[in-house]
Design a protein around this motif. Structure first.
Motif, mmCIF file in Angstrom:
data_model
loop_
_atom_site.group_PDB
_atom_site.id
_atom_site.type_symbol
_atom_site.label_atom_id
_atom_site.label_comp_id
_atom_site.label_asym_id
_atom_site.label_seq_id
_atom_site.Cartn_x
_atom_site.Cartn_y
_atom_site.Cartn_z
ATOM 1 N N TYR A 104 -11.613 2.871 -7.089
ATOM 2 C CA TYR A 104 -10.911 3.781 -6.172
ATOM 3 C C TYR A 104 -11.851 4.884 -5.703
ATOM 4 O O TYR A 104 -12.524 5.509 -6.530
ATOM 5 N N GLY A 105 -11.867 5.137 -4.404
ATOM 6 C CA GLY A 105 -12.555 6.324 -3.895
ATOM 7 C C GLY A 105 -11.570 7.472 -3.957
ATOM 8 O O GLY A 105 -10.528 7.433 -3.303
ATOM 9 N N VAL A 106 -11.881 8.494 -4.740
ATOM 10 C CA VAL A 106 -10.957 9.614 -4.917
ATOM 11 C C VAL A 106 -11.614 10.877 -4.381
ATOM 12 O O VAL A 106 -12.739 11.207 -4.754
ATOM 13 N N ARG A 107 -10.929 11.567 -3.502
ATOM 14 C CA ARG A 107 -11.516 12.778 -2.922
ATOM 15 C C ARG A 107 -11.374 13.943 -3.889
ATOM 16 O O ARG A 107 -10.331 14.119 -4.518
ATOM 17 N N ASN A 108 -12.449 14.725 -3.995
ATOM 18 C CA ASN A 108 -12.387 15.820 -4.971
ATOM 19 C C ASN A 108 -11.950 17.148 -4.361
ATOM 20 O O ASN A 108 -11.869 18.145 -5.033
ATOM 21 N N ASN A 109 -11.661 17.159 -3.067
ATOM 22 C CA ASN A 109 -11.046 18.368 -2.502
ATOM 23 C C ASN A 109 -10.283 17.999 -1.231
ATOM 24 O O ASN A 109 -10.458 16.920 -0.690
ATOM 25 N N ARG A 110 -9.444 18.927 -0.817
ATOM 26 C CA ARG A 110 -8.674 18.686 0.401
ATOM 27 C C ARG A 110 -8.989 19.746 1.446
ATOM 28 O O ARG A 110 -8.168 20.060 2.306
ATOM 29 N N GLN A 111 -10.211 20.310 1.340
ATOM 30 C CA GLN A 111 -10.550 21.413 2.242
ATOM 31 C C GLN A 111 -10.560 21.007 3.710
ATOM 32 O O GLN A 111 -10.264 21.807 4.581
ATOM 33 N N SER A 112 -10.890 19.739 3.981
ATOM 34 C CA SER A 112 -10.993 19.328 5.384
ATOM 35 C C SER A 112 -9.622 19.025 6.001
ATOM 36 O O SER A 112 -9.526 18.738 7.174
ATOM 37 N N ASP A 113 -8.562 19.110 5.200
ATOM 38 C CA ASP A 113 -7.220 18.817 5.721
ATOM 39 C C ASP A 113 -6.593 20.037 6.386
ATOM 40 O O ASP A 113 -6.859 21.168 5.997
ATOM 41 N N THR A 114 -5.697 19.762 7.327
ATOM 42 C CA THR A 114 -4.941 20.861 7.908
ATOM 43 C C THR A 114 -3.898 21.315 6.883
ATOM 44 O O THR A 114 -3.580 20.589 5.943
ATOM 45 N N PHE A 115 -3.354 22.516 7.089
ATOM 46 C CA PHE A 115 -2.333 23.071 6.190
ATOM 47 C C PHE A 115 -1.162 22.089 6.066
ATOM 48 O O PHE A 115 -0.694 21.780 4.975
ATOM 49 N N LEU A 116 -0.736 21.551 7.228
ATOM 50 C CA LEU A 116 0.404 20.633 7.257
ATOM 51 C C LEU A 116 0.118 19.386 6.428
ATOM 52 O O LEU A 116 0.913 18.968 5.593
ATOM 53 N N LYS A 117 -1.082 18.812 6.646
ATOM 54 C CA LYS A 117 -1.445 17.564 5.979
ATOM 55 C C LYS A 117 -1.524 17.769 4.463
ATOM 56 O O LYS A 117 -1.050 16.961 3.679
ATOM 57 N N LYS A 118 -2.154 18.895 4.071
ATOM 58 C CA LYS A 118 -2.334 19.189 2.647
ATOM 59 C C LYS A 118 -0.977 19.241 1.955
ATOM 60 O O LYS A 118 -0.757 18.649 0.915
ATOM 61 N N ASN A 119 -0.037 19.986 2.587
ATOM 62 C CA ASN A 119 1.257 20.198 1.945
ATOM 63 C C ASN A 119 2.171 18.995 2.014
ATOM 64 O O ASN A 119 2.894 18.719 1.053
ATOM 65 N N THR A 120 2.128 18.269 3.138
ATOM 66 C CA THR A 120 2.966 17.068 3.195
ATOM 67 C C THR A 120 2.452 16.050 2.176
ATOM 68 O O THR A 120 3.231 15.356 1.545
ATOM 69 N N ALA A 121 1.110 15.988 2.010
ATOM 70 C CA ALA A 121 0.549 15.038 1.044
ATOM 71 C C ALA A 121 1.021 15.385 -0.363
ATOM 72 O O ALA A 121 1.427 14.512 -1.133
ATOM 73 N N LEU A 122 1.004 16.685 -0.687
ATOM 74 C CA LEU A 122 1.417 17.136 -2.020
ATOM 75 C C LEU A 122 2.883 16.786 -2.283
ATOM 76 O O LEU A 122 3.252 16.249 -3.329
ATOM 77 N N LEU A 123 3.709 17.077 -1.257
ATOM 78 C CA LEU A 123 5.142 16.800 -1.362
ATOM 79 C C LEU A 123 5.385 15.299 -1.556
ATOM 80 O O LEU A 123 6.197 14.869 -2.380
ATOM 81 N N PHE A 124 4.610 14.528 -0.814
ATOM 82 C CA PHE A 124 4.715 13.074 -0.868
ATOM 83 C C PHE A 124 4.394 12.548 -2.267
ATOM 84 O O PHE A 124 5.148 11.751 -2.836
ATOM 85 N N TYR A 125 3.296 13.026 -2.866
ATOM 86 C CA TYR A 125 2.934 12.577 -4.219
ATOM 87 C C TYR A 125 4.024 12.941 -5.224
ATOM 88 O O TYR A 125 4.361 12.165 -6.108
ATOM 89 N N LYS A 126 4.569 14.161 -5.067
ATOM 90 C CA LYS A 126 5.627 14.618 -5.977
ATOM 91 C C LYS A 126 6.846 13.697 -5.861
ATOM 92 O O LYS A 126 7.408 13.254 -6.855
ATOM 93 N N LEU A 127 7.247 13.445 -4.600
ATOM 94 C CA LEU A 127 8.427 12.619 -4.340
ATOM 95 C C LEU A 127 8.221 11.211 -4.895
ATOM 96 O O LEU A 127 9.088 10.647 -5.566
ATOM 97 N N MET A 128 7.033 10.654 -4.628
ATOM 98 C CA MET A 128 6.738 9.296 -5.087
ATOM 99 C C MET A 128 6.777 9.222 -6.610
ATOM 100 O O MET A 128 7.321 8.278 -7.166
ATOM 101 N N SER A 129 6.190 10.207 -7.283
ATOM 102 C CA SER A 129 6.155 10.086 -8.738
ATOM 103 C C SER A 129 7.557 10.319 -9.307
ATOM 104 O O SER A 129 7.954 9.700 -10.279
ATOM 105 N N PHE A 130 8.369 11.162 -8.633
ATOM 106 C CA PHE A 130 9.764 11.335 -9.040
ATOM 107 C C PHE A 130 10.525 10.007 -8.924
ATOM 108 O O PHE A 130 11.369 9.671 -9.737
ATOM 109 N N MET A 131 10.168 9.236 -7.911
ATOM 110 C CA MET A 131 10.818 7.941 -7.689
ATOM 111 C C MET A 131 10.242 6.852 -8.602
ATOM 112 O O MET A 131 10.637 5.694 -8.519
ATOM 113 N N GLY A 132 9.255 7.203 -9.384
ATOM 114 C CA GLY A 132 8.704 6.236 -10.335
ATOM 115 C C GLY A 132 7.588 5.361 -9.776
ATOM 116 O O GLY A 132 7.297 4.296 -10.316
ATOM 117 N N VAL A 133 6.944 5.809 -8.682
ATOM 118 C CA VAL A 133 5.838 5.017 -8.133
ATOM 119 C C VAL A 133 4.517 5.538 -8.691
ATOM 120 O O VAL A 133 4.214 6.723 -8.617
#
Ligand code: UDP
Ligand code: MG
Length: 322
Positions: free
Chosen positions: A130-159
């Motif tokens: 897996y290529g894993v990025r070690n920072n999210r500095q190049s992301d826009t504010f929207l992208k950074k936060n939607t990505a975070l929310l998405f990971y939270k939601l997915m792990s809550f759903m058991g993915v």
């Protein structure tokens, strides 16, 4: 270096959608990488790049076709229409005949130097890197936060998925064949890979901004990727309906007991208790039943759609006389 494996052929698979601006940079950069890895004898001389044109409306396919003519280690396929990043990727992965594949975006946001680290890991015995990025500095504010929310939601759903990893990864032939055995229509590749279960590891890199052009992932596409991710990997939402129904049924039982007591104490209008019991209890039971039925329908829905995921309308660099 300790190697267990023979020198593999590598295909770098690149989905491209309206990438006219980024394509020339991408081609030059990836050809460099391929040549460097060949020189170091990490990959065989059969290695190359496989571009997938995901129904672009600009000059992308013309550029791909030309590069297939100009260079003998470049191939291209064109999908009959735009099917989205995940499907374009599957089309390219399915088309490759190489011993190992690395998937990467056309915009060079992912550090191409990590490809060498991935191949080294393959030689060390890993089938999934897996290529894993070690920072999210190049992301826009929207992208950074939607990505975070998405990971939270997915792990809550058991993915189960690797955080900060998108679709930049190496797969060996065994892992790739296993992935291609998943024939579902709803496909969310990064959620499927951890389910394969082959020896896997991660390489870290820092993600930069797009080399040229604009993001092809507006919020709408990101949301539909999120919905795809959830519905293709888990039936938790259906279960939540059932749990909700069960809770309402439990509450209505209490409400029912309360209504009976009120009735016995003579504090009710005639007919009130029975109406209340009926409304609460039946409402709860209906929700529960719908949830259970929904669960089965969800499963049938996922299993029965066996539609072709894509059609390849043109191929370049395959049987061309060079
Ligand atoms: N892409 C694609 N089909 C689409 C949208 C995007 O093949 O419908 C490709 C795109 O050309 C790029 C990769 O998927 O190579 C990632 O897209 P992009 O860089 O626009 O997404 P972002 O990095 O902004 O999330
Ligand atoms: Mg990008």
């Amino acid at each position: 270096m300790k190697t267990f494996r023979k020198c593999p052929s590598l295909d770098i698979v690149v989905p491209c959608y309206n990438e006219t601006e980024a394509f020339p940079f991408c081609l030059a950069e990836l050809r460099n990488i391929i040549n460097r890895l060949k020189d170091k004898e990490l990959i065989s001389s059969q290695s190359g790049i496989l571009f997938v044109d995901d129904g672009s409306k600009d000059d992308t396919w013309r550029l791909i076709s030309e590069s297939c003519q100009d260079h003998d280690n470049v191939k291209g396929i064109k999908l009959s229409r735009n099917k989205g990043h995940q499907v374009a990727l599957i089309a390219g992965l399915g088309k490759s005949e190489a011993d190992i594949v690395v998937s990467i975006d056309a915009d060079l946001q992912d550090d191409t130097n990590a490809i060498e680290d991935m191949v080294v890991k393959y030689h060390e015995g890993f089938d999934v890197v897996y290529g894993v990025r070690n920072n999210r500095q190049s992301d826009t504010f929207l992208k950074k936060n939607t990505a975070l929310l998405f990971y939270k939601l997915m792990s809550f759903m058991g993915v189960n998925q690797i955080q900060n990893h998108a679709d930049f990864r190496l797969l060996s032939r065994v892992a790739l064949n296993a992935l291609l055995d998943y024939r579902e229509e709803n496909i969310y590749i990064r959620g499927l890979i951890p389910m394969l279960g082959f020896p896997s590891t991660q390489v870290f890199y820092s993600r930069s901004s797009r080399v040229a052009g604009e993001s092809k992932y507006p919020l709408k596409k990101m949301l539909s990727l999120a919905v795809e991710g959830i519905t293709s990997l888990t039936i938790t939402p259906l279960r939540m309906i059932a749990v909700f129904g069960l809770s309402i049924a439990a509450i209505s039982t209490l409400a029912g007991i309360y209504a009976i007591i009120e009735k016995l104490l003579g504090r009710t209008v005639d007919g009130w208790a029975s109406v209340m019991i009926g409304v609460f209890f039946l409402g709860g039971v209906q929700m529960l039943s719908l949830g259970v039925i929904g669960e089965y329908i969800g499963k049938i829905y996922v299993e029965t759609k066996r539609r072709p995921k894509f059609f390849i309308s043109e191929e370049k660099g395959y049987n061309d006389v060079k």
